[in-house]
Enzyme design. Structure first.
Site, PDB file in Angstrom:
ATOM      1  N   ALA A  10       0.838  -1.210   0.000  1.00  9.77           N
ATOM      2  CA  ALA A  10       0.000   0.000   0.000  1.00  9.77           C
ATOM      3  C   ALA A  10       0.868   1.253   0.000  1.00  9.77           C
ATOM      4  O   ALA A  10       0.519   2.272   0.586  1.00  9.77           O
ATOM      5  CB  ALA A  10      -0.937  -0.017   1.208  1.00  9.77           C
ATOM      6  N   ASP A  33      -0.425  -4.293   3.666  1.00  5.90           N
ATOM      7  CA  ASP A  33       0.975  -3.868   3.771  1.00  5.90           C
ATOM      8  C   ASP A  33       1.519  -4.356   5.108  1.00  5.90           C
ATOM      9  O   ASP A  33       0.756  -4.628   6.039  1.00  5.90           O
ATOM     10  CB  ASP A  33       1.099  -2.339   3.670  1.00  5.90           C
ATOM     11  CG  ASP A  33       2.488  -1.896   3.207  1.00  5.90           C
ATOM     12  OD1 ASP A  33       2.620  -1.465   2.033  1.00  5.90           O
ATOM     13  OD2 ASP A  33       3.446  -1.992   4.013  1.00  5.90           O
ATOM     14  N   ASN A 120       9.354  -4.470  -9.226  1.00  2.00           N
ATOM     15  CA  ASN A 120      10.530  -4.587 -10.098  1.00  2.00           C
ATOM     16  C   ASN A 120      11.593  -5.499  -9.495  1.00  2.00           C
ATOM     17  O   ASN A 120      11.636  -5.645  -8.284  1.00  2.00           O
ATOM     18  CB  ASN A 120      11.128  -3.180 -10.308  1.00  2.00           C
ATOM     19  CG  ASN A 120      10.437  -2.462 -11.452  1.00  2.00           C
ATOM     20  OD1 ASN A 120      10.115  -3.065 -12.459  1.00  2.00           O
ATOM     21  ND2 ASN A 120      10.209  -1.164 -11.270  1.00  2.00           N
ATOM     22  N   HIS A 175      11.035  -4.304 -19.312  1.00  2.00           N
ATOM     23  CA  HIS A 175      10.811  -3.030 -18.640  1.00  2.00           C
ATOM     24  C   HIS A 175      12.140  -2.531 -18.090  1.00  2.00           C
ATOM     25  O   HIS A 175      12.459  -2.695 -16.928  1.00  2.00           O
ATOM     26  CB  HIS A 175       9.790  -3.229 -17.511  1.00  2.00           C
ATOM     27  CG  HIS A 175       9.385  -1.937 -16.870  1.00  2.00           C
ATOM     28  ND1 HIS A 175       9.053  -0.815 -17.583  1.00  2.00           N
ATOM     29  CD2 HIS A 175       9.245  -1.605 -15.568  1.00  2.00           C
ATOM     30  CE1 HIS A 175       8.734   0.152 -16.747  1.00  2.00           C
ATOM     31  NE2 HIS A 175       8.850  -0.295 -15.524  1.00  2.00           N
TER      32      HIS A 175
END
Ligand code: APR
Length: 308
Positions: A10, A33, A120, A175
């Site tokens: 979050a 979270d 990522n 990406h």
């Protein structure tokens, strides 16, 4: 509301995604979270905004996964940013562990959920989620291409003064800096971009697109982009829940498309109620295919480091 979207993480991207999603009144929302009180506080604050914007959406924050039960979509943004002294490999294994645990915990309670991954390094984290969950490829989709393409569209709009709605740009590949903006397939109201823009301007836009994430990091000084990535989440979730079958670039598991296999990679995807409905294949010239393969090699190298 009968639909549910749970967002694990979050932080900036996760909570802003909840904001965009609430505005679309698509589904009830759950924010999870590890930071105590934070997801609860953000959820309550957003819930209290609903009477003002006139949307009937339940928004719940939690430090455990209980409220995520029965989710149609699980979004994973949880992860650590790279900190000073932390190598790329450290980040890779730390975030892989976070994504693995989040996938396991959510899948137990939502066995039919479709996963949208943000953490990522994106393409490798999608791979972790799919392998951890033993999920079919239709149900794991990484958000990257909409963001990268939107950056390019925004830069073209800034340069030409044409509405962003008329500007279609397609950025494929991993990406990262090796992403492949396909200028030949990008257009303004159907007219190829290179008829609008001289080569030097187009090259500058391509370069700015490739380094777009870094540009924001450089300006913010801490943290990374979150408005555009989270808007992309909302667009993907809407296409899935409403079965819109929108064709957007996203990272999905390839099984031979573009000559690539066993890799998550950014390609044009059709998103509907079952998740990934179809992968579209552009006819590429030799230079475009070579650029995609170079990008794929980078993604494959990072994913291989995980030894899954
Ligand atoms: N479970 C749940 N939440 C976690 C966990 C975990 N195991 N570990 C970390 N988090 C939470 C953090 O507490 C934080 O609130 O993930 C959140 C990440 O939020 P931010 O640090 O604000 O990062 P954000 O900008 O949202 O980016 C999240 O998306 O675009 C990618 O590169 C970006 O990987 C990053 C991710």
């Amino acid at each position: 509301m009968s639909k549910k979207i749970s967002i694990v993480g979050a932080g900036m991207t996760g909570s802003t995604a909840a904001h965009w999603l609430a505005e679309r009144e698509l589904a009830d929302l759950v924010l999870v979270d590890i930071v105590e009180g934070m997801p609860q506080g953000k959820a309550l604050d957003m819930l209290e905004a609903m009477p003002i914007v006139g949307k009937d959406v339940s928004i719940v924050g939690s430090n455990d996964y209980g409220p995520t039960e029965g989710s149609d979509i699980v979004v994973i943004t949880a992860g650590l940013p790279r900190k000073p002294g932390m190598s790329r490999d450290d980040l890779l294994t730390t975030n892989a562990d976070i994504v693995k645990k989040a996938t396991e915990a959510t899948l137990k309670l939502s066995p039919d959920a479709i996963y949208i991954i943000l953490t990522n390094p994106l393409d490798s984290m999608c791979y972790v989620a799919m392998k951890t969950g033993g999920l079919p490829r239709e149900r794991v989709i990484g958000q990257a291409g909409i963001l990268d393409s939107a950056r390019m569209r925004a830069f073209v709009a800034m340069e030409t003064g044409v509405s962003v709605e008329n500007i279609n740009c397609y950025v494929l590949g991993g990406h990262g800096d090796s992403m492949v903006p396909l200028t030949r397939h990008s257009n303004i109201a159907g007219i190829p971009l290179d008829e609008f823009l001289p080569k030097d301007k187009l090259d500058a836009i391509v370069e700015r697109t490739r380094t777009g994430g870094g540009e924001i990091v450089g300006l913010l000084k801490q943290g990374s982009a979150f408005y555009a990535p989270s808007a992309a989440i909302a667009q993907m979730a809407e296409s899935i829940l409403k079965d819109k079958n929108l064709v957007v670039p996203a990272s999905v598991y390839l099984q031979g498309e573009y000559g690539l296999k066993d890799i998550f990679f950014g390609v044009p995807t059709q998103l509907g109620r079952k998740g990934l409905v179809n992968v579209y294949e552009y006819t590429l010239n030799a230079a475009e295919q070579a650029a995609l393969e170079a990008s794929a090699a980078e993604v494959a190298k990072t994913t291989a480091e995980l030894k899954i």
